[in-house]
Design a protein around this motif. Structure first.
Motif, PDB file in Angstrom:
ATOM      1  N   SER A 308      38.119  38.300  41.944  1.00 55.75           N
ATOM      2  CA  SER A 308      38.158  37.100  42.770  1.00 55.75           C
ATOM      3  C   SER A 308      39.132  36.067  42.188  1.00 55.75           C
ATOM      4  CB  SER A 308      36.763  36.476  42.881  1.00 55.75           C
ATOM      5  OG  SER A 308      36.340  35.927  41.651  1.00 55.75           O
ATOM      6  N   VAL A 309      39.472  36.242  40.927  1.00 56.19           N
ATOM      7  CA  VAL A 309      40.422  35.345  40.257  1.00 56.19           C
ATOM      8  C   VAL A 309      41.730  36.066  39.964  1.00 56.19           C
ATOM      9  CG1 VAL A 309      40.821  33.921  38.194  1.00 56.19           C
ATOM     10  CG2 VAL A 309      38.532  34.066  39.204  1.00 56.19           C
ATOM     11  N   PHE A 310      41.602  37.307  39.515  1.00 54.19           N
ATOM     12  CA  PHE A 310      42.768  38.105  39.154  1.00 54.19           C
ATOM     13  C   PHE A 310      42.883  39.246  40.157  1.00 54.19           C
ATOM     14  CE2 PHE A 310      40.784  36.428  35.261  1.00 54.19           C
ATOM     15  CZ  PHE A 310      41.799  35.570  34.864  1.00 54.19           C
ATOM     16  N   ALA A 311      43.502  38.953  41.275  1.00 53.59           N
ATOM     17  CA  ALA A 311      43.526  39.901  42.388  1.00 53.59           C
ATOM     18  C   ALA A 311      44.327  41.155  42.086  1.00 53.59           C
ATOM     19  CB  ALA A 311      44.094  39.221  43.635  1.00 53.59           C
ATOM     20  N   GLU A 312      45.252  41.070  41.134  1.00 51.11           N
ATOM     21  CA  GLU A 312      46.054  42.232  40.769  1.00 51.11           C
ATOM     22  C   GLU A 312      45.758  42.576  39.315  1.00 51.11           C
ATOM     23  OE1 GLU A 312      50.076  41.183  41.480  1.00 51.11           O
ATOM     24  OE2 GLU A 312      49.804  40.872  43.623  1.00 51.11           O
ATOM     25  N   PRO A 313      44.808  43.488  39.070  1.00 50.77           N
ATOM     26  CA  PRO A 313      44.352  43.738  37.707  1.00 50.77           C
ATOM     27  C   PRO A 313      45.265  44.617  36.863  1.00 50.77           C
ATOM     28  CG  PRO A 313      43.159  45.128  39.236  1.00 50.77           C
ATOM     29  CD  PRO A 313      44.044  44.233  40.070  1.00 50.77           C
ATOM     30  N   ASP A 314      46.472  44.907  37.346  1.00 48.22           N
ATOM     31  CA  ASP A 314      47.424  45.695  36.571  1.00 48.22           C
ATOM     32  C   ASP A 314      47.655  45.019  35.227  1.00 48.22           C
ATOM     33  OD1 ASP A 314      50.853  46.842  37.190  1.00 48.22           O
ATOM     34  OD2 ASP A 314      49.425  47.266  35.593  1.00 48.22           O
ATOM     35  N   PRO A 315      47.444  45.733  34.087  1.00 45.62           N
ATOM     36  CA  PRO A 315      47.494  45.076  32.789  1.00 45.62           C
ATOM     37  C   PRO A 315      48.854  44.550  32.388  1.00 45.62           C
ATOM     38  CG  PRO A 315      47.310  47.444  32.514  1.00 45.62           C
ATOM     39  CD  PRO A 315      47.085  47.156  33.965  1.00 45.62           C
ATOM     40  N   VAL A 316      49.924  45.066  32.961  1.00 47.11           N
ATOM     41  CA  VAL A 316      51.246  44.649  32.520  1.00 47.11           C
ATOM     42  C   VAL A 316      52.109  44.327  33.739  1.00 47.11           C
ATOM     43  CG1 VAL A 316      53.341  45.338  31.293  1.00 47.11           C
ATOM     44  CG2 VAL A 316      51.108  46.065  30.441  1.00 47.11           C
ATOM     45  N   GLY A 317      52.877  43.287  33.625  1.00 48.55           N
ATOM     46  CA  GLY A 317      53.844  42.993  34.669  1.00 48.55           C
ATOM     47  C   GLY A 317      53.429  41.916  35.638  1.00 48.55           C
ATOM     48  N   GLY A 318      52.171  41.425  35.551  1.00 47.82           N
ATOM     49  CA  GLY A 318      51.721  40.377  36.450  1.00 47.82           C
ATOM     50  C   GLY A 318      52.406  39.059  36.143  1.00 47.82           C
ATOM     51  N   ARG A 319      52.364  38.159  37.076  1.00 43.92           N
ATOM     52  CA  ARG A 319      53.005  36.867  36.896  1.00 43.92           C
ATOM     53  C   ARG A 319      52.048  35.767  37.344  1.00 43.92           C
ATOM     54  NH1 ARG A 319      55.471  39.790  34.347  1.00 43.92           N
ATOM     55  NH2 ARG A 319      57.732  40.094  34.191  1.00 43.92           N
ATOM     56  N   ARG A 320      50.943  35.615  36.607  1.00 41.95           N
ATOM     57  CA  ARG A 320      49.954  34.613  36.980  1.00 41.95           C
ATOM     58  C   ARG A 320      49.766  33.618  35.837  1.00 41.95           C
ATOM     59  NH1 ARG A 320      46.989  39.297  36.333  1.00 41.95           N
ATOM     60  NH2 ARG A 320      46.798  39.541  38.580  1.00 41.95           N
ATOM     61  N   PRO A 321      49.212  32.439  36.135  1.00 40.87           N
ATOM     62  CA  PRO A 321      48.981  31.453  35.080  1.00 40.87           C
ATOM     63  C   PRO A 321      48.015  31.993  34.026  1.00 40.87           C
ATOM     64  CG  PRO A 321      48.746  30.461  37.255  1.00 40.87           C
ATOM     65  CD  PRO A 321      48.819  31.946  37.458  1.00 40.87           C
ATOM     66  N   ALA A 322      48.062  31.420  32.839  1.00 45.66           N
ATOM     67  CA  ALA A 322      47.193  31.855  31.736  1.00 45.66           C
ATOM     68  C   ALA A 322      45.807  31.242  31.905  1.00 45.66           C
ATOM     69  CB  ALA A 322      47.802  31.448  30.401  1.00 45.66           C
ATOM     70  N   GLN A 323      44.965  31.874  32.724  1.00 44.11           N
ATOM     71  CA  GLN A 323      43.637  31.346  33.012  1.00 44.11           C
ATOM     72  C   GLN A 323      42.532  32.144  32.333  1.00 44.11           C
ATOM     73  OE1 GLN A 323      43.885  31.959  37.267  1.00 44.11           O
ATOM     74  NE2 GLN A 323      44.459  29.835  37.639  1.00 44.11           N
ATOM     75  N   HIS A 324      42.911  33.156  31.588  1.00 50.35           N
ATOM     76  CA  HIS A 324      41.897  34.065  31.054  1.00 50.35           C
ATOM     77  C   HIS A 324      41.007  33.385  30.014  1.00 50.35           C
ATOM     78  CE1 HIS A 324      44.095  34.425  27.288  1.00 50.35           C
ATOM     79  NE2 HIS A 324      45.201  34.660  27.974  1.00 50.35           N
ATOM     80  N   LEU A 325      39.946  34.084  29.617  1.00 51.38           N
ATOM     81  CA  LEU A 325      38.962  33.540  28.685  1.00 51.38           C
ATOM     82  C   LEU A 325      39.005  34.218  27.319  1.00 51.38           C
ATOM     83  CD1 LEU A 325      35.866  33.174  31.069  1.00 51.38           C
ATOM     84  CD2 LEU A 325      37.638  31.478  30.522  1.00 51.38           C
ATOM     85  N   THR A 326      40.048  34.975  27.037  1.00 52.85           N
ATOM     86  CA  THR A 326      40.115  35.696  25.771  1.00 52.85           C
ATOM     87  C   THR A 326      39.974  34.756  24.581  1.00 52.85           C
ATOM     88  OG1 THR A 326      41.451  37.485  26.679  1.00 52.85           O
ATOM     89  CG2 THR A 326      41.602  37.135  24.311  1.00 52.85           C
ATOM     90  N   PHE A 327      40.564  33.575  24.674  1.00 52.54           N
ATOM     91  CA  PHE A 327      40.466  32.612  23.571  1.00 52.54           C
ATOM     92  C   PHE A 327      39.337  31.613  23.775  1.00 52.54           C
ATOM     93  CE2 PHE A 327      45.119  33.698  23.344  1.00 52.54           C
ATOM     94  CZ  PHE A 327      45.038  34.382  22.141  1.00 52.54           C
TER      95      PHE A 327
END
Length: 385
Positions: A308-327
């Protein structure tokens, strides 16, 4: 602890991250017969990580549920809330400035090149973990702390033994306990030396705060150990898993730019689950009410793949803002994130430039995951070219 093979191709994960239910908040069993609430939806996970009603300090108490045996000290900055956390965070932020991180770039570049020179001169296949992705972060952290060059072998050996990325050794727990004592003793002596001869490094800035009465000696040592705990194993794991993702995905390495690196961080998080938090009052979370005293953990893996947030889950090559929660998110967002990003930005392109024909070595043992599921990564990654 039981593990499952990740449906997302991320290697082994804790069993509770692969539940049959797809509810965004669900109760899962953890260590010792206890239970926690697991959050797998991005918006709710982001809320838990930033809402003051979910306490890290309460989760650090001995009686609180735990999902693993490796937990920060209750006196660590990672285990505090409110004014105490804010006090330590301000001091750490003053020492961990963007300028200081940027100034490490030449050291990281030089160290990466030296490691790659050694790999180039060695045989094939070569283990990229022991030869590159593990030694680079520990050397970088030593430089950040201001460890003298003469001390680096001793320092690095103890860090690797305590927060081990490499394959297991005999009598592992005894080995770790011995090096924990060595490292604590070394940090104490290094602090004493830097108090006599301060320099422009992270530890010297903390010491100046201590001499002003802001920090205790124990807090100084805990700061150093927290930095190593949070910064070494995670970055080493992120480097190794990023290389594996690139080699396995048929990606053109010369397309690995900063946005691609951010996608690798999002889709292959080394820390699959957040530190627990305990509700200090009843909190509605989606359709579930978390009762006061109940523990909550956030699946960073699932939240980072929430379509619902990351509509294209391809791990490489996407061009979306850095919204992830890894950090993380909120007041406990990782202070070391810029340093981790800098190392990836330097290490991955340099690896490709030196070995443009790099590929995975043949054989089932060429990729081995390290023990432990708190921080994930590879114990071995055999490559050839």
């Amino acid at each position: 602890m039981s593990i499952v093979a990740s449906r997302l191709g991320l290697g082994p994960l804790p069993a509770f991250l692969d539940p049959p239910s797809r509810r965004p908040v669900q109760r899962v069993p953890v260590t010792g017969g206890a239970h926690m609430w697991l959050v797998t939806e991005y918006a709710l996970g982001r809320m838990v990580l930033s809402d003051k009603r979910f306490s890290r300090a309460a989760a650090a108490r001995p009686e609180a549920p735990k999902w693993h045996a490796v937990n920060p000290s209750p006196n660590s900055i990672m285990s505090m809330d409110g004014a105490e956390h804010a006090r330590l965070r301000r001091i750490a932020a003053a020492a961990f400035t963007a300028k200081r991180v940027a100034e490490l770039a030449p050291f990281i570049e030089r160290t990466a090149d030296e490691l790659l020179d050694t790999l180039a001169a060695g045989g094939r296949p070569a283990d990229l973990v022991s030869g590159y992705t593990a030694p680079l972060p520990v050397a970088t952290l030593g430089a950040l702390l201001g460890v003298p060059a003469a001390d680096r072998p001793r320092f690095e050996d103890s860090v690797v033994a305590l927060f081990g990325v490499a394959e297991p050794v005999p009598d592992g727990e005894i080995h770790r306990a011995r090096h924990e004592l060595i490292l604590v003793d070394y940090m104490s002596s290094l602090i004493s030396r830097k108090r006599r001869e301060p320099q422009d490094d992270f530890l010297s800035v903390l010491i100046r705060a201590n001499d002003g009465g802001t920090l205790s000696q124990a807090e100084l040592i805990n700061f150093g150990l927290a930095l190593l705990m949070a910064g070494y194993e995670t970055t080493a794991g992120q480097l190794s898993m990023s290389v594996l993702a690139l080699l396995s995905g048929g990606t053109t390495w010369d397309a690995v730019d900063e946005k691609t690196i951010e996608e690798l961080i999002r889709t292959t998080p080394t820390t699959p689950v957040s530190f627990p938090r305990v509700a200090v009052e009843d909190v509605p979370l989606g359709e579930t009410v978390i009762r006061a005293g109940e523990a909550v953990i956030v699946s960073l893996v699932h939240c980072n793949h929430d379509d619902s947030v990351f509509a294209e889950p391809d791990p490489v090559g996407g061009r979306r803002p850095a919204q992830h929660l890894t950090f993380g998110h909120g007041v406990h967002h990782c202070l070391g994130a810029p340093l981790a990003r800098l190392q990836l930005k330097i290490a991955l392109p340099r690896l490709w430039q030196r070995f443009p024909g790099l590929r995975l070595a043949e054989g089932a043992g060429s990729v081995r995951w390290k023990d432990g599921l708190v921080t994930r990564g590879l114990a071995r990654l055999d490559v050839t070219c």
